[in-house]
Design a protein around this motif. Structure first.
Motif, PDB file in Angstrom:
ATOM      1  N   UNK A 274       0.782  -1.215   0.078  1.00 27.14           N
ATOM      2  CA  UNK A 274       0.106  -0.059  -0.021  1.00 27.14           C
ATOM      3  C   UNK A 274       0.867   1.154   0.001  1.00 27.14           C
ATOM      4  N   UNK A 275       2.132   1.257   0.321  1.00 33.21           N
ATOM      5  CA  UNK A 275       2.787   2.394   0.148  1.00 33.21           C
ATOM      6  C   UNK A 275       3.783   2.598  -0.953  1.00 33.21           C
ATOM      7  N   UNK A 597       5.669  14.794  -2.842  1.00 31.76           N
ATOM      8  CA  UNK A 597       5.239  13.895  -1.954  1.00 31.76           C
ATOM      9  C   UNK A 597       5.285  14.488  -0.298  1.00 31.76           C
ATOM     10  N   UNK A 598       4.160  14.579   0.243  1.00 28.10           N
ATOM     11  CA  UNK A 598       4.298  14.850   1.551  1.00 28.10           C
ATOM     12  C   UNK A 598       4.973  14.046   2.540  1.00 28.10           C
ATOM     13  N   UNK A 599       6.201  14.441   3.050  1.00 24.99           N
ATOM     14  CA  UNK A 599       7.172  13.544   3.605  1.00 24.99           C
ATOM     15  C   UNK A 599       6.533  13.365   5.014  1.00 24.99           C
ATOM     16  N   UNK A 600       5.842  14.060   5.732  1.00 26.66           N
ATOM     17  CA  UNK A 600       5.181  13.917   7.029  1.00 26.66           C
ATOM     18  C   UNK A 600       4.391  12.640   6.825  1.00 26.66           C
ATOM     19  N   UNK A 605       3.270   6.742   7.412  1.00 28.16           N
ATOM     20  CA  UNK A 605       2.866   5.287   6.862  1.00 28.16           C
ATOM     21  C   UNK A 605       4.000   4.297   7.340  1.00 28.16           C
ATOM     22  N   UNK A 606       5.170   4.805   7.153  1.00 28.03           N
ATOM     23  CA  UNK A 606       6.339   4.007   7.276  1.00 28.03           C
ATOM     24  C   UNK A 606       6.580   3.487   9.087  1.00 28.03           C
ATOM     25  N   UNK A 607       6.125   4.319   9.777  1.00 30.27           N
ATOM     26  CA  UNK A 607       6.118   3.905  11.284  1.00 30.27           C
ATOM     27  C   UNK A 607       5.108   3.152  11.446  1.00 30.27           C
ATOM     28  N   UNK A 608       3.818   3.136  10.830  1.00 31.98           N
ATOM     29  CA  UNK A 608       2.765   2.129  10.943  1.00 31.98           C
ATOM     30  C   UNK A 608       3.333   0.966  10.348  1.00 31.98           C
TER      31      UNK A 608
END
Length: 802
Positions: A274-275, A597-600, A605-608
């Motif tokens: 999904x990322x 792309x919004x880095x925040x 997403x990566x932390x989740x």
């Protein structure tokens, strides 16, 4: 230029013609003299008499004189009759009384209206006595006023002569003030010459600089704008370069982290599908910022020609004009100052051209001698006036003595009389009252003729003095008579005042001086004095003019802009040149995100995902931390640079369009100013020099106009000269003649009323005196019977009776 005003001297106040409460009496005297002498002033007769055209031995001359003096002669005849008949009648009256006639018998008939008759006589005599008393009071006052007039006359004469001396001395002083005032234009002219740099140079500078300074100001404004634009261009160039380098560095960082994330996501498998990091790349295209190097090159090319130095030099050339004028005109100024001294020397000789000043000096000396001589006679006049005063007092006392006898007679008679007592039994008081009245009548007979003789003498002298001197003096006929040509050669004003070809008369001079007119118009001095000739400074002002016209000023020339500077300015004005920069695309890119792309969001997403996939947790957390670091780095570096670049772009968008307009305007003004300086500089210098010369000469023209107006309108206002005649008229006519006339008029009216006084006193005395015989008593039923206590018959003989 401020010129002084001529101030009038301070004078003693004029003598007041006030009658001191005797104006009514004076009016009566004037009216009486007007009736006595109704004839006009005998101008023709006196003229013929003085010119010896009328022989004094000619009977016609006497007839004409007698016709003029008819009124006085009639009065003289009446007075002479009075002088003759009053003592003569008195003598006869005395003899008749002594013989028992004319009321001399001591017998009084008793009648029913006796009391009324006595009261009527009493009232009449009282009225006559009051009239006599009023007359003698007026005589006393008039006699004293003559003495006061003599005393005041000398003081007033001294004050009048002082006023005239002050006036005569003020005229040369006023002329000197006019002459000395030449120092005002001389000082102004000298000051203008000393400050020629400021007075002439500043005007040349202002005239030339009006257009040149406007062009230079425009050029300086252009240079300020180009300098600001240059700074902004440098800022845009540096900021754009920095941002582009940062964007390259950001691209590398994003590429590296994107590759790492893709590898981790691949290792993660389907659970991380999904990322997506496909848009993890720079967002704004900072390469769209226009290249400003060509624009900077054009501005630097202009700066390399140093237009500021050219402008400073041009300003200095203009600012140095006053000093150049001062340096270049030193010799001319020195020569002009020498001409100013010649003008001063010429004006010092002006007072000597007024010949009338010598005549006025002689008049002043004559007035001083006259005053001195008058003061020498003052003690003699005062002594004789003392004698006159004593005689006047004695005459008044004679009348007063008669009045006293009247008053005593009326008083004793009225208080001592008992109407019920028979006349032979009247009391002592009543009898004394009757005797006082008889004494009054006797003194009236004795002194009446003497009073009339003296009154007639003073009347003839004083009356003729008033009608022949004072009255024509007041109405101007006397001055007109004195103005008769060749009648009085010594009164020729033309000769006395050294007036050549002048028709000045005493009347015209007096009339002008009464309204305090200046001497110029009063003496018609324009007939023989030419002010334009006296104040002829044209020779010297002409020398000043010709000297100053030698002024030759060179202000130098300067180039406002050289051709190279103009060329570089023209390059800046091209509409499609390097300065035509379009920042629209760059501004659009600058307003976009630096990363697509919004880095925040990606970091979250990566932390989740790391919590869900323990196998690649560490890698995902490291990559999330790296994204966080990139975001922090972007926030720290890009926004300040972008804001700086945006601000510079905005200022450039405002200033860049001004440059072509300013260039065109500046070059046009520079061209016009340069042409004006080349073509008009000499004309400007010539015109301003001419204006300066005219201003210097104008000081003297203004002075001459002022001096002429002062001489013709202010110098020698001759009111004090008219005051002399007015003062002499006041002293002689108002003080002396009117007082003397009032004296004889008062005594004259007393003398005239002595006649009714005699009649009334004698008639009334019989009602108060003690009779020697009783009156008979009349009864309707009996025969008349005379009652007597004394002898009814005496031999007539002369005897004295009480």
């Amino acid at each position: 230029m401020s010129l002084p005003n001529i101030t009038q001297p301070d004078y003693h106040p004029l003598p007041s013609p006030s009658a001191g409460g005797l104006q009514g009496l004076f009016n009566m005297v004037h009216s009486f003299l007007g009736v006595v002498q109704p004839n006009d002033f005998p101008t023709d007769f006196l003229t013929r008499l003085i010119n010896h055209s009328a022989v004094i031995t000619n009977p016609e001359v006497y007839k004409e004189a007698l016709r003029y003096e008819t009124g006085f002669l009639v009065c003289a005849v009446i007075g002479l009759l009075f002088v003759i008949f009053v003592p003569l009648v008195g003598l006869f009256f005395c003899c008749c009384r002594c013989c028992g006639q004319c009321g001399g018998s001591m017998y009084q008939k008793q009648t029913k209206n006796m009391n009324c008759k006595r009261k009527a006589l009493f009232a009449s005599l009282l009225a006559v006595t009051i009239i006599l008393l009023a007359g003698v009071i007026c005589a006393f006052v008039s006699n004293q006023r003559v003495t006061q007039s003599v005393d005041r006359g000398f003081r007033t004469l001294n004050n009048t002569m002082d006023n005239l001396n002050v006036y005569l001395n003020s005229i040369p002083q006023e002329i000197n003030v006019l002459v000395d005032s030449i120092s005002v234009p001389l000082d102004e002219a000298n000051k203008s010459l000393i400050d020629i740099g400021d007075n002439l140079g500043e005007k040349i500078k202002a005239h030339l600089g009006e257009q040149v300074y406007r062009a230079l100001n425009s050029a300086e404004q252009l240079l300020r704008v180009t300098s600001n634009v240059e700074q902004e261009l440098y800022t845009v160039n540096n900021s754009a370069s920095t941002l582009q380098n940062l964007q390259k560095e950001l691209d590398v960082k994003l590429t590296t982290v994107r590759d790492n994330i893709n590898k981790t996501l691949t290792d993660c498998g389907s659970s991380c599908g999904d990322v997506s990091v496909s848009n993890l790349k720079p967002g704004a295209n900072l390469s769209t910022v226009p290249d400003v190097k060509e624009a900077l090159k054009l501005i630097n090319n202009l700066k390399s020609t140093d237009p500021n130095a050219t402008i400073v030099k041009a300003r200095k050339t203009l600012d140095d004009i006053p000093q150049k004028v001062s340096n270049q005109t030193k010799k001319v100024v020195s020569d002009a100052q020498g001409q100013l001294q010649r003008v001063k020397d010429q004006t010092d000789n002006i007072p000597g051209t007024f010949s009338i000043l010598n005549a006025l000096g002689n008049a002043s000396q004559f007035m001083n001698d006259l005053t001195k001589k008058a003061n020498e006679y003052e003690p003699i006049v005062a002594t004789f006036d003392g004698y006159r005063w004593i005689i006047g007092i004695c005459l008044c006392c004679l009348v007063l003595l008669i009045i006293v006898f009247n008053m005593l007679g009326l008083l004793f008679g009225a208080l001592g009389l008992d109407p019920k007592v028979m006349p032979i039994y009247r009391g002592c008081a009543s009898h004394s009252g009757g005797n006082f009245l008889m004494t009054s009548a006797g003194f009236s007979f004795i002194f009446g003729w003497l009073l009339m003789l003296l009154v007639g003498l003073i009347f003839f002298i004083g009356g003729n003095t008033y009608t022949l001197v004072c009255q024509p003096w007041a109405n101007g006929r006397l001055l007109e008579f004195l103005d008769t040509p060749k009648l009085f050669p010594d009164l020729n004003l033309t000769r006395m005042l050294q007036l050549n070809n002048s028709n000045v008369t005493l009347s015209s001079l007096y009339n002008n001086c009464q309204s305090n007119q200046p001497l110029w118009s009063s003496l018609h001095m324009d007939d023989f004095i030419h002010l334009d000739k006296i104040f002829n400074l044209s020779e010297y002002t002409g020398d000043i003019d010709s000297t100053l016209n030698k002024i030759n000023v060179s202000v130098g020339s300067t180039e406002l802009l050289n051709e190279n500077q103009k060329k570089h300015m023209w390059d800046l004005s091209k509409e499609d040149g390097p300065l035509h920069l379009d920042f629209a695309a760059a501004q659009k890119q600058l307003n976009q995100n630096m990363i697509k792309l919004d880095l925040s969001t990606l970091e979250k997403q990566l932390r989740d995902l790391a919590q869900k996939t323990p196998a690649v947790r560490k890698e995902l957390e490291d990559e999330a931390n790296e994204l966080q670091q990139i975001q922090t780095w972007v926030n720290d570096n890009f926004p300040p640079k972008i804001r700086t670049l945006n601000s510079s772009i905005q200022r450039l968008q405002k200033n860049l369009p001004q440059i072509p307009v300013l260039v065109n305007s500046t070059l046009l003004q520079m061209e016009e100013a340069q042409t004006f300086m080349k073509v008009q500089t000499e004309e400007v210098i010539k015109n301003e020099t001419s204006a300066f010369v005219n201003s210097v000469v104008g000081f003297f023209e203004k002075y001459l106009d002022w001096a002429k107006s002062m001489i013709t309108g202010e110098v020698g206002r001759c009111g004090p000269a008219a005051w002399v005649l007015d003062s002499v008229n006041t002293i002689f006519c108002n003080y002396l003649v009117d007082s003397a006339n009032a004296f004889w008029f008062s005594l004259g009216w007393c003398t005239v009323f002595l006649l009714p006084n005699i009649i009334l006193a004698v008639r009334l005395a019989k009602f108060y005196r003690r009779m020697f015989m009783d009156d008979f008593y009349e009864d309707d039923d009996t025969e008349p019977m005379e009652l007597s206590r004394q002898s009814m018959f005496k031999m007539p003989r002369a005897e004295l009776r009480d």
